[in-house]
Design an enzyme around this catalytic site. Structure first.
Site, PDB file in Angstrom:
ATOM      1  N   HIS A  49       7.761   5.522   6.267  1.00 31.81           N
ATOM      2  CA  HIS A  49       7.323   5.711   7.361  1.00 31.81           C
ATOM      3  C   HIS A  49       6.851   3.860   7.940  1.00 31.81           C
ATOM      4  CE1 HIS A  49       8.717   9.513   8.745  1.00 31.81           C
ATOM      5  NE2 HIS A  49       9.075  10.459   6.969  1.00 31.81           N
ATOM      6  N   CYS A 400      35.932   6.226  -7.724  1.00 33.36           N
ATOM      7  CA  CYS A 400      36.205   6.742  -7.346  1.00 33.36           C
ATOM      8  C   CYS A 400      36.065   6.139  -5.778  1.00 33.36           C
ATOM      9  CB  CYS A 400      34.604   7.671  -6.981  1.00 33.36           C
ATOM     10  SG  CYS A 400      33.806   7.509  -4.711  1.00 33.36           S
ATOM     11  N   CYS A 437      35.343  12.258   0.593  1.00 33.55           N
ATOM     12  CA  CYS A 437      36.720  13.629   0.128  1.00 33.55           C
ATOM     13  C   CYS A 437      35.500  14.260  -1.068  1.00 33.55           C
ATOM     14  CB  CYS A 437      37.508  13.326  -0.804  1.00 33.55           C
ATOM     15  SG  CYS A 437      37.372  12.892  -2.656  1.00 33.55           S
TER      16      CYS A 437
END
Lengths: 476, 419
Positions: A49, A400, A437
């Site tokens: 922020h 992956c 996935c």
């Protein structure tokens, strides 16, 4: 006997622990879960922020602006992704415009640079997908994004590299004090002793404080539900888009994440526990709100939804203080938003201003603040990749496919600090299973690698520690 | 080191990639390379140990591995080079393929033609915004299938399955045979997404209840799944209050659709169809990028591997022709789905190509007693009547070459209900 024990392995506990290791001493982090960053540092918006929200003069305002300034170099040193994408607060009507003007004024008082009000056309130039109702916006160029668990894990890993200890599955149940020494006992009977305790226990920080004898504050939970979209839609927005805040909170946001996804949410609902289940109503309300902020939100590219519980305290400001009741106890509590942004500044303050009065700090000449990220391979040059594959060919095997994570990175995450022992721990370090996935293809392989590297059976590998094992036995 | 240049590189060594390689080779292009990311070729068939494969093509009921082996062997016999455990990272428009494996690291190969055969992935539970916790015990049906059939482990004992796609149905039977109790299969649609034969053989034969027009509305459990709540849904697929049924279970399987895996395709700028989620292709399976072909589940999701093999042979032949003859000039007419049709493929017909065109399509709903009509400017090019059609079963209609030559505008395929 430890000099200092930090309770709670979230972003506050993690950054405090790392700050401690800049000095000589024995430091230990106690975490009740099987892995670190499992509470609100696991599931929040990941926003750095700018600092225009907090009321001037509060801890929130002070640490937010300081933390924002520190974050870029802090993240860089730890190898953590950080993007200074800038924030936009959208206004729908003239009342919002007035609120934005007062926000701008408040931000300027807090020392936030370069705030400006933009008209619809100007907003459209930088964010073409804003909704038809948006008439203006405030831009905060110093707003940014970061991944909360990545930062926590990196800070803790780096602290461990610099000599700190980590004890997971240590749920503090009893704190006794004899003279200057605290004795902390876990639910399952483990014991550690320390001269100083730093309580960074998030949602449970009031309970931990009470165990030590300080009941001066109360912590409550507020649940936020999120929806995450595929990286394919990652350019839907580039800034972090907020709506004009109301007394009920900052409302929902639409933002890119540092990993290139789009994050929608959160809701804000008071809850009596830290249960992080999502609800139909919550997810539906996120969808309705973001559909007003933006046109054509690609909901079809949703890859997951989740919730986190933010702990806030009854003083409605960060509590960062030496306990008025218990000598040797430091409380960091009620660290809701902008806690993530504030973390590096809070850590520095806690160690330099509070710990220093309880314990003699002398610099650790061997401190090395640099850390190699767990998920780094895909960002290397081809030449660097090939050098690494030559040294360890497991970097040549993609496990992956969605996030392009190699076996080498997974093995590394299992053995590096803080060690990954579960599927979720591997996922949060390497991103294996984090993609579109959602681990459908790679889960079995990651599970095998974990079992092999840890020397345990397949059935012992869990999603998130004991009780969440994946497999229940062999086939017939 | 491997060669740098190939006539044809095939991305994926599953049933589509293997059949395409064999076909390209047999049609005269010998310099072919297959890239496969898994340890062995055969693709997802390797974990499909049930039978029923090959009924159309071989008039035999084979298991998945048996079906795959027929193609694996032919590739071996032809000594077509295959690189396994090799993941393609990107493909450029000039047909340079960047891949990675343990042996060669990150490397590139060039191709004159490319056949995309990467298959599809399962839609995940995460895509559905289901309320509740995220404990262990939630699997896609395919992941569960891999654990049971390949790894030899049970993912759970008491199971509820969402989605009545074929993998979900097959896993209902498989888990039951392994001693698990499958308590329910829920399907959000009023009809099953799977093959009729699988409903009979996998659910009915084992007394597993199928709840049509139902979905999972809540998952329970902190560390491990402890139960699910299902609800009936209205016509807009919204849960109807007070229709909840709760099941104790430790496992939830999701079989909620397959998505062609086209990240590489998108990356190289090949236009995709929003309906099939695969490349837009001509009848020879060439994409809109010259020399790039696609076939199998990466192009559109098939329900029978037999059709995948047919399509891949066509793509392999076309790629071989491209290598031999170079790029050709297209005379294109569009082929679109009309009333009651979900999608039609190919989306483009090149009038310069010879031969009849087999239009593959899926209907948008269940229909009884209907007629499929292929029209161009009000003129019927082909039609056939069907007593029953369902979205779960891919259909086709052949348009004669002569009809195509005469067609002079967009071709529309639609379904009319007969009274």
């Amino acid at each position: 006997m430890y000099d200092v024990v930090v309770i709670g392995g979230g972003v506050i506990g993690g950054t405090v622990l790392r700050e401690l290791t800049k000095y000589q001493g024995n430091f230990c982090l106690l975490e009740k879960n099987d892995d670190v960053a499992m509470g609100q540092s696991r599931a929040n918006s990941g926003i750095v922020h700018a600092g225009f929200d907090a009321v001037p003069g509060t801890n929130k305002a002070k640490f937010n602006v300081l933390g924002n300034k520190m974050m870029q170099s802090y993240a860089k040193e730890l190898g953590v992704k950080y993007i200074n994408n800038g924030s936009l607060v959208l206004g729908y009507d003239q009342e919002d415009r007035r609120t934005l003007l007062s926000l701008k004024e408040r931000g300027e008082k807090n020392g936030v640079p370069d705030l400006a009000i933009l008209e619809r056309e100007q907003v459209l130039e930088i964010e073409p997908n804003i909704g038809d109702e948006v008439i203006c916006a405030m831009i905060a160029p110093t707003g940014g994004i970061i991944c909360p668990y990545e930062l926590s894990i990196a800070a803790i890993g780096n602290a461990m590299d610099n000599g700190a200890h980590l004890k997971c599955n240590f749920c503090v149940d009893k704190i006794q004090k004899d003279g200057d020494v605290f004795t902390l006992t876990s639910k399952d009977g483990q014991v550690v002793q320390a001269k100083v305790i730093i309580n960074c226990a998030g949602y449970y920080s009031d309970q931990v404080s009470a165990l030590a004898g300080d009941e001066t504050f109360q912590v409550e939970g507020r649940k936020g539900e999120y929806i995450l979209l595929d990286r394919e839609s990652g350019d839907f927005v580039s800034h972090t888009l907020f709506i004009t805040p109301t007394p009920a909170g900052k409302g929902v946001l639409v933002t890119q994440t540092v990993d290139g996804n789009i994050l929608l949410g959160p809701t804000s609902v008071e809850v009596p526990t830290d249960d992080t289940s999502t609800t139909q109503e919550g997810l539906q309300s996120v969808i309705e709100k973001v559909n007003r902020m933006c046109k054509g939100v690609p909901h079809y590219n949703t890859i997951t939804s989740f919730a986190g519980v933010r702990a806030y305290c009854d003083r409605h400001d960060f509590i960062i203080e030496k306990s008025p009741k218990v000598q040797g106890l430091i409380n960091c509590a009620g660290i809701e938003s902008p806690g993530l942004t504030s973390a590096p500044a809070i850590a520095k303050y806690v160690v330099e201003q509070l710990v220093s009065t309880l314990f003699n700090l002398s610099p650790n000449a061997n401190f090395n603040g640099v850390r190699t990220p767990d998920n780094f391979f895909k960002n290397l040059s081809t030449e660097q990749k090939n050098q690494l594959i030559k040294k360890d060919d497991r970097y040549g095997k993609i496990v992956c496919r969605c996030e392009q994570v190699t076996e080498g990175e997974i093995v590394r995450a299992i053995h590096e600090n803080p060690p990954a022992r579960s599927l979720s721990a591997v996922k949060r370090r390497t991103r294996a299973g984090m993609g579109r996935c959602q681990s459908g293809f790679c889960q079995a392989t990651v599970l095998e690698i974990l079992a092999r590297e840890l020397g345990v059976s397949m059935e012992e590998i869990a999603l998130n520690g004991k009780g969440s094992e994946i497999l229940v036995g062999k086939t017939k | 080191m491997i060669d740098k240049s190939y006539d044809i590189v095939i991305i994926g060594g599953g049933p589509a990639g293997l059949a395409a390689a064999i076909s390209a080779f047999d049609n005269g292009v010998k310099n072919v390379l297959v890239l496969e990311r898994e340890q062995r070729t055969g693709g997802i068939l390797n974990q499909c140990i049930h039978n029923g494969f090959g009924l159309t093509r071989f008039k035999e009921s084979l298991s998945g591995p048996e079906y795959a082996y027929r193609f694996v062997k032919q590739v071996k016999d032809r000594k077509i080079p295959v690189l396994t455990q090799t993941t393609v990272l990107s493909i450029s428009q000039d047909k340079t393929i960047t891949a990675i494996n343990k042996e060669y690291g990150v490397f590139t190969v060039n191709a004159k033609a490319i056949v995309l055969a990467m298959g599809c992935r399962e839609r995940s539970k995460g895509a559905l915004n289901i309320a509740g916790t995220r404990p262990a015990g939630i699997f896609s049906a395919g992941t569960a299938q891999k654990y049971v059939n390949v790894k030899g482990y049970m993912p759970g004992r008491e199971v509820v399955i969402l989605g009545s796609g074929d993998i979900g149905l097959i896993m209902a039977r498989r888990m039951t045979l392994e001693g698990a109790k499958v308590k329910a299969v829920c399907e959000i649609m009023p009809y099953s997404g799977g093959l009729k034969r699988n409903i009979v053989q996998c659910l009915n034969d084992f007394d597993i209840p199928l709840y049509l027009s139902h979905t999972i509305t809540q998952i329970h459990g902190k560390d491990r799944v402890t139960g699910v709540t299902i609800s009936k849904v209205d016509q807009n697929k919204r849960p109807i209050p007070n229709t909840e049924i709760y099941f104790d279970c430790d496992t939830v399987l999701f079989s909620v659709g397959l998505i062609p895996e086209n990240e590489l395709t998108k990356g190289m700028g090949v236009p995709l169809s929003p309906r099939t989620k695969g490349a837009v292709v001509y009848q020879d399976r060439q994409t809109l990028v010259d020399g790039v072909f696609a076939c199998g589940n990466v192009l559109h999701v098939h329900d029978l591997v037999d059709f995948v093999s047919d399509e891949a042979e066509l793509a392999g032949l076309s790629a071989a022709n491209y290598v031999k003859n170079g790029a050709s000039v297209h005379d294109t007419i569009d082929c679109v789905n009309g009333k009651n049709i979900g999608y039609v493929l190919p989306q483009k017909i090149d009038k310069n190509l010879s031969g009849d065109v087999k239009l593959y399509f899926r209907v948008a709903n269940e229909f009884k007693n209907c007629k499929i009509v292929c029209e161009c400017n009000g003129q019927v090019l082909a039609q056939k009547k069907k007593p029953v059609v369902a979205p779960g079963e891919m259909e086709y209609l052949v348009i004669k070459e002569s009809e195509i030559k005469n067609a002079n505008g967009q071709i529309t395929l639609s379904l009319e209900e007969l009274l």
